[in-house]
Design a protein around this motif. Structure first.
Motif, PDB file in Angstrom:
ATOM      1  N   GLY A 120       0.820  -1.216   0.000  1.00  0.00           N
ATOM      2  CA  GLY A 120       0.000   0.000   0.000  1.00  0.00           C
ATOM      3  C   GLY A 120       0.852   1.263   0.000  1.00  0.00           C
ATOM      4  N   LYS A 121       2.169   1.077  -0.166  1.00  0.00           N
ATOM      5  CA  LYS A 121       3.137   2.200  -0.181  1.00  0.00           C
ATOM      6  C   LYS A 121       3.057   3.053   1.093  1.00  0.00           C
ATOM      7  CE  LYS A 121       3.463   2.786  -5.219  1.00  0.00           C
ATOM      8  NZ  LYS A 121       3.382   1.359  -5.413  1.00  0.00           N
ATOM      9  N   ARG A 122       2.755   2.395   2.196  1.00  0.00           N
ATOM     10  CA  ARG A 122       2.684   3.174   3.446  1.00  0.00           C
ATOM     11  C   ARG A 122       3.048   2.295   4.644  1.00  0.00           C
ATOM     12  NH1 ARG A 122      -2.764   2.256   5.589  1.00  0.00           N
ATOM     13  NH2 ARG A 122      -3.800   0.920   4.092  1.00  0.00           N
ATOM     14  N   LEU A 123       3.375   2.966   5.722  1.00  0.00           N
ATOM     15  CA  LEU A 123       3.712   2.276   6.967  1.00  0.00           C
ATOM     16  C   LEU A 123       2.499   2.239   7.874  1.00  0.00           C
ATOM     17  CD1 LEU A 123       7.091   4.091   7.832  1.00  0.00           C
ATOM     18  CD2 LEU A 123       6.851   1.792   6.846  1.00  0.00           C
ATOM     19  N   HIS A 124       2.478   1.266   8.770  1.00  0.00           N
ATOM     20  CA  HIS A 124       1.489   1.289   9.842  1.00  0.00           C
ATOM     21  C   HIS A 124       1.767   2.530  10.687  1.00  0.00           C
ATOM     22  CE1 HIS A 124      -0.370   0.287  13.694  1.00  0.00           C
ATOM     23  NE2 HIS A 124      -1.169  -0.485  12.991  1.00  0.00           N
ATOM     24  N   HIS A 125       0.701   3.153  11.206  1.00  0.00           N
ATOM     25  CA  HIS A 125       0.933   4.440  11.895  1.00  0.00           C
ATOM     26  C   HIS A 125       1.855   4.303  13.104  1.00  0.00           C
ATOM     27  CE1 HIS A 125      -2.837   3.032  13.928  1.00  0.00           C
ATOM     28  NE2 HIS A 125      -2.204   3.478  15.006  1.00  0.00           N
ATOM     29  N   PHE A 126       1.847   3.123  13.735  1.00  0.00           N
ATOM     30  CA  PHE A 126       2.725   2.979  14.902  1.00  0.00           C
ATOM     31  C   PHE A 126       4.192   3.012  14.467  1.00  0.00           C
ATOM     32  CE2 PHE A 126       4.972   0.907  18.333  1.00  0.00           C
ATOM     33  CZ  PHE A 126       4.356   1.453  19.454  1.00  0.00           C
ATOM     34  N   GLU A 127       4.482   2.321  13.374  1.00  0.00           N
ATOM     35  CA  GLU A 127       5.859   2.324  12.865  1.00  0.00           C
ATOM     36  C   GLU A 127       6.257   3.718  12.358  1.00  0.00           C
ATOM     37  OE1 GLU A 127       6.748  -0.680   9.927  1.00  0.00           O
ATOM     38  OE2 GLU A 127       8.836  -0.025   9.855  1.00  0.00           O
ATOM     39  N   ALA A 128       5.299   4.384  11.716  1.00  0.00           N
ATOM     40  CA  ALA A 128       5.574   5.744  11.216  1.00  0.00           C
ATOM     41  C   ALA A 128       5.847   6.702  12.380  1.00  0.00           C
ATOM     42  CB  ALA A 128       4.405   6.230  10.373  1.00  0.00           C
ATOM     43  N   MET A 129       5.154   6.488  13.515  1.00  0.00           N
ATOM     44  CA  MET A 129       5.403   7.338  14.695  1.00  0.00           C
ATOM     45  C   MET A 129       6.800   7.088  15.254  1.00  0.00           C
ATOM     46  SD  MET A 129       1.875   7.139  16.792  1.00  0.00           S
ATOM     47  CE  MET A 129       0.329   7.693  16.103  1.00  0.00           C
ATOM     48  N   LYS A 130       7.219   5.826  15.220  1.00  0.00           N
ATOM     49  CA  LYS A 130       8.558   5.482  15.704  1.00  0.00           C
ATOM     50  C   LYS A 130       9.615   6.178  14.824  1.00  0.00           C
ATOM     51  CE  LYS A 130      11.690   2.603  17.688  1.00  0.00           C
ATOM     52  NZ  LYS A 130      12.761   3.544  17.968  1.00  0.00           N
ATOM     53  N   LEU A 131       9.386   6.116  13.521  1.00  0.00           N
ATOM     54  CA  LEU A 131      10.304   6.776  12.579  1.00  0.00           C
ATOM     55  C   LEU A 131      10.309   8.291  12.797  1.00  0.00           C
ATOM     56  CD1 LEU A 131      12.076   6.643   9.981  1.00  0.00           C
ATOM     57  CD2 LEU A 131       9.959   6.778   8.669  1.00  0.00           C
TER      58      LEU A 131
END
Ligand code: ATP
Ligand code: MG
Length: 244
Positions: A120-131
């Motif tokens: 889906g060309k996107r990260l799970h929001h939890f992983e995106a928050m970590k990044l």
């Protein structure tokens, strides 16, 4: 792009194996952008790998661009997220003296490429928050030293996934003049923009959980500024916000 004598400069086209200034052996072209081209090079005497950024003359009048970049990198040399500056050299190319900046070579892929590879060309929001948190930690160090990045986007972040986190390096700092609060907010907004894009951008925004929307603030600069005045505020917020 035409150089000052009317010649075209779209690429330097250095071929792998070519030796530059008697010192560096050219490897692959790592990237190409508005300012110039970056090649992987190897120091012939030591075998040490480096990255060398060659500036198009039009983008580097009186060596201003390369000089500001080098000075900024040097000022931020204690920040682990900033590539280490090594030296500046120059060579002659089609009648032009072309300066180039030699820095640490960073392995990894661009954040833009990592995102493209995701389902889906996107990260799970939890992983995106970590990044986002890791990026905010690094950018907060830049702000603490009285500087700003100036050109934060996912083609200027080199990423390697390590364990539960990331190894991150920022390249391509830009000089817009002495730092002001506006530059700091620009960096914070750019961080939040990367987060917004990494969770799916406009397409996914309406269905994002409230925790994501509370960070993105609808990408409204005035709201972001009110909530996160610096990258350190964003970092601290990410460490302590309450989940619904
Ligand atoms: N130290 C490095 N190690 C590995 N790859 C690098 C390094 N520096 C740059 N690159 C690669 O080269 C690309 C271009 O470098 P950089 O972003 O500095 O220049 P640019 O894109 O020409 O500048 P601008 O973004 O202003 O157009 C980067 O996106 C990255 O892929
Ligand atoms: Mg770039």
């Amino acid at each position: 792009m035409s150089a000052s004598n009317g010649q075209e400069f779209n690429t330097f086209g250095f071929q792998p194996g070519r030796r530059l200034v008697g010192k560096y052996v050219v490897g692959e072209l790592l990237g190409k952008g508005w300012e110039g081209e970056v090649y992987h090079v190897t120091e012939a005497a030591t075998g040490v790998e480096r990255a060398a950024k060659f500036f198009f003359p039009e983008r580097n009048p009186r060596d201003k661009t390369i000089t500001f970049y080098a000075k900024k990198l040097n000022k931020l040399r204690s920040c682990p997220m900033i590539i280490q500056y090594h030296t500046q050299e120059s060579l002659w190319y089609r009648g032009h003296r072309i300066p180039f900046l030699v820095s640490e070579y960073v392995q990894g892929e661009l954040l833009s490429e990592l995102l493209k590879r995701q389902r889906g060309k996107r990260l799970h929001h939890f992983e995106a928050m970590k990044l986002l948190h890791e990026l905010a930690v690094g950018v907060a160090q830049i702000h603490k030293l009285g500087e700003y990045h100036g050109d934060l986007h996912d083609d200027n972040v080199i990423v390697e996934r390590v364990g539960l986190g990331y190894e991150l390096k920022l390249v391509d700092l830009y000089y817009w003049g002495r730092r002001t609060q506006e530059h700091v907010i620009d960096d914070v907004c750019a961080l939040i923009r990367m987060f917004y894009d990494s969770v799916g951008g406009a397409r996914m925004y309406p269905t994002q959980p409230p925790e994501v929307k509370a960070i993105c603030c609808g990408l409204k600069r005035s709201l972001i500024e009110k909530k996160f005045r610096t990258a350190a505020h964003l970092r601290d917020y990410l460490e302590s916000f309450k989940w619904s």
